[in-house]
Design a protein around this motif. Sequence first.
Motif, PDB file in Angstrom:
ATOM      1  N   GLY A 116       1.053  -1.199  -0.061  1.00 41.44           N
ATOM      2  CA  GLY A 116       0.134   0.162   0.011  1.00 41.44           C
ATOM      3  C   GLY A 116       1.425   1.428  -0.261  1.00 41.44           C
ATOM      4  N   ASP A 117       1.080   2.346  -1.252  1.00 33.84           N
ATOM      5  CA  ASP A 117       1.939   3.000  -1.440  1.00 33.84           C
ATOM      6  C   ASP A 117       1.784   4.177  -0.359  1.00 33.84           C
ATOM      7  OD1 ASP A 117       3.352   4.960  -2.316  1.00 33.84           O
ATOM      8  OD2 ASP A 117       3.682   3.929  -4.007  1.00 33.84           O
ATOM      9  N   GLY A 118       3.081   4.706   0.382  1.00 37.68           N
ATOM     10  CA  GLY A 118       2.852   5.836   1.328  1.00 37.68           C
ATOM     11  C   GLY A 118       1.541   5.428   2.010  1.00 37.68           C
ATOM     12  N   MET A 119       0.966   3.991   2.940  1.00 37.71           N
ATOM     13  CA  MET A 119       0.516   4.085   3.851  1.00 37.71           C
ATOM     14  C   MET A 119       0.552   4.465   4.757  1.00 37.71           C
ATOM     15  SD  MET A 119      -2.035   0.087   3.550  1.00 37.71           S
ATOM     16  CE  MET A 119      -0.546  -0.904   3.984  1.00 37.71           C
ATOM     17  N   ALA A 120       1.778   4.467   5.619  1.00 35.89           N
ATOM     18  CA  ALA A 120       1.954   4.604   6.592  1.00 35.89           C
ATOM     19  C   ALA A 120       2.329   6.205   6.583  1.00 35.89           C
ATOM     20  CB  ALA A 120       3.869   4.566   6.631  1.00 35.89           C
ATOM     21  N   ASP A 121       2.309   7.203   7.972  1.00 33.49           N
ATOM     22  CA  ASP A 121       1.788   9.383   7.967  1.00 33.49           C
ATOM     23  C   ASP A 121       2.473   8.763   9.769  1.00 33.49           C
ATOM     24  OD1 ASP A 121       0.253  11.122   8.314  1.00 33.49           O
ATOM     25  OD2 ASP A 121      -0.258  10.438   6.503  1.00 33.49           O
ATOM     26  N   GLU A 122       2.117   9.900  10.532  1.00 33.70           N
ATOM     27  CA  GLU A 122       2.574  10.604  10.953  1.00 33.70           C
ATOM     28  C   GLU A 122       1.311  10.967  11.994  1.00 33.70           C
ATOM     29  OE1 GLU A 122       4.347  14.408  10.193  1.00 33.70           O
ATOM     30  OE2 GLU A 122       6.516  12.731   9.233  1.00 33.70           O
ATOM     31  N   PRO A 123       1.699  10.485  13.497  1.00 36.38           N
ATOM     32  CA  PRO A 123       0.230  11.280  14.920  1.00 36.38           C
ATOM     33  C   PRO A 123      -0.496  12.437  13.960  1.00 36.38           C
ATOM     34  CG  PRO A 123       2.502  10.004  15.977  1.00 36.38           C
ATOM     35  CD  PRO A 123       3.196  10.679  14.091  1.00 36.38           C
ATOM     36  N   LEU A 124      -1.732  12.213  14.084  1.00 33.27           N
ATOM     37  CA  LEU A 124      -2.436  13.748  13.800  1.00 33.27           C
ATOM     38  C   LEU A 124      -2.961  13.745  14.851  1.00 33.27           C
ATOM     39  CD1 LEU A 124      -3.459  12.829  10.133  1.00 33.27           C
ATOM     40  CD2 LEU A 124      -1.774  14.641  10.136  1.00 33.27           C
ATOM     41  N   GLU A 125      -3.232  15.003  15.576  1.00 31.67           N
ATOM     42  CA  GLU A 125      -4.316  16.011  16.207  1.00 31.67           C
ATOM     43  C   GLU A 125      -6.005  15.181  16.237  1.00 31.67           C
ATOM     44  OE1 GLU A 125      -5.406  20.202  18.286  1.00 31.67           O
ATOM     45  OE2 GLU A 125      -3.342  19.408  17.502  1.00 31.67           O
ATOM     46  N   GLU A 126      -6.354  15.248  14.629  1.00 33.36           N
ATOM     47  CA  GLU A 126      -7.251  15.967  14.548  1.00 33.36           C
ATOM     48  C   GLU A 126      -8.139  13.993  14.582  1.00 33.36           C
ATOM     49  OE1 GLU A 126      -5.624  16.462   9.876  1.00 33.36           O
ATOM     50  OE2 GLU A 126      -5.660  16.735  12.311  1.00 33.36           O
ATOM     51  N   LEU A 127      -6.722  13.528  14.923  1.00 31.16           N
ATOM     52  CA  LEU A 127      -7.437  11.629  14.955  1.00 31.16           C
ATOM     53  C   LEU A 127      -6.791  11.135  16.265  1.00 31.16           C
ATOM     54  CD1 LEU A 127      -6.279  10.111  11.481  1.00 31.16           C
ATOM     55  CD2 LEU A 127      -8.081  10.529  11.768  1.00 31.16           C
ATOM     56  N   GLY A 128      -7.165  12.116  17.250  1.00 30.19           N
ATOM     57  CA  GLY A 128      -6.782  12.037  18.545  1.00 30.19           C
ATOM     58  C   GLY A 128      -5.229  11.487  18.653  1.00 30.19           C
TER      59      GLY A 128
END
Length: 404
Positions: free
Chosen positions: A8-20
């Motif tokens: 899944g290309d680019g699935m990884a990310d960083e913690p987001l405030e809007e997602l708690g």
Amino acid sequence: MKYVVLLGDGMADEPLEELGGKTPLEHAQTPRMDALARAGQLGMVETIPPGFHPGSDVANLSVFGYDPSRCYSGRSPLEAASMGVELGPKDVSFRCNLVTLTPHAGRIYMSDFSAGHVTTPEASELISTLQEELGDEEFQFYPGVSYRHLMVWRGGKDKLKFTPPHDISGQSIENYLPEGEGADKLIYLMNAAQLLLKNHPVNRQRGLNGQDLANSIWLWGHGRAPSLPTMAEKYGINGAVISAVDLIKGIGLYAGLDIINVPGATGYIDTNYRGKAEYALDALKTRDFVYLHVEAPDEAAHAGNLKDKIQAIEDFDREIVGRVLDGLPALGDFRVLVLPDHPTPVARMTHTADAVPFILYSSRGDCPASSQAEGYSEKAAKGSGLVVRQGHKLMDHLILERKF
């Protein structure tokens, strides 16, 4: 034994405030990957060697089992192979994006690196015009898919510096134009293309429809043809690649794999997920290995669209991972590797070089289970304590069954 990579290309990310404080991957409903993470081996892998730009070209070469520090020569030559464009030893290939540039306050801005996801038929007309008007024995333009195309500089220069257009979304382009020997010729072509595209019938109609105009080209990702050993030479296996992206197909061709084109595979969130899974299972009836690539999470993240990225991850879990796992037992023993190639944080709208979470699962139960894992996420994978520093060696663990 069947071997499968589900990427899944680019699935990884960083913690987001809007997602708690969660990442999109952590927030998304991914029951199939969560179960697989608990049943298989969970860890982190570094797909971008130190000093390399975190592009999909470098990252996917690593996942395919190739060491970029030994074989990487540029992104576009890999795409050229997929498009059937032959490169001589002195030729340089360039990615040629159709983009939307917008003037504001005396500057020109990169307002959309995909020209509003211009359709392939529209783009084909635009690239055909560029070839007719600007193409000659030295420079040739070749149509690809949607906004992704190719330009070849016969006998060209390769000591150049470029910036990927998706790295400067919403920014002024003045500090990101080509630099180095021969850059003046490339800037001339980009400017000439703007004059040709501005009033092109395709763009006139897009303007009437309220769509972004494909009003410029952006050159980047250059390089000469690489030399890679095939998967048969490395591992003694045959296989296939399923992707909507020429880059991935090109790596597959250099790897000696068959390219399987799936109807409705777009490289975006509307891609034919189910068809990709079904074609993969069918391919495995006569082949040892399949590399199934889905671009949608990456494209959504480049657009800064959190909702679409979460949907893409959930669709990947249900329609790709779920369907492939349901069909594999009928084909005998199998080993599956699930991962992104690199992170594409929604907030940044570009790639980063951070390690990514992977799952390695064997139907024979010979991959130590991560029984304490909460599921599949960056946090859970980091908690496993397993980190593969040389990403290109992960393929050895999948196919050669090497222990960590």
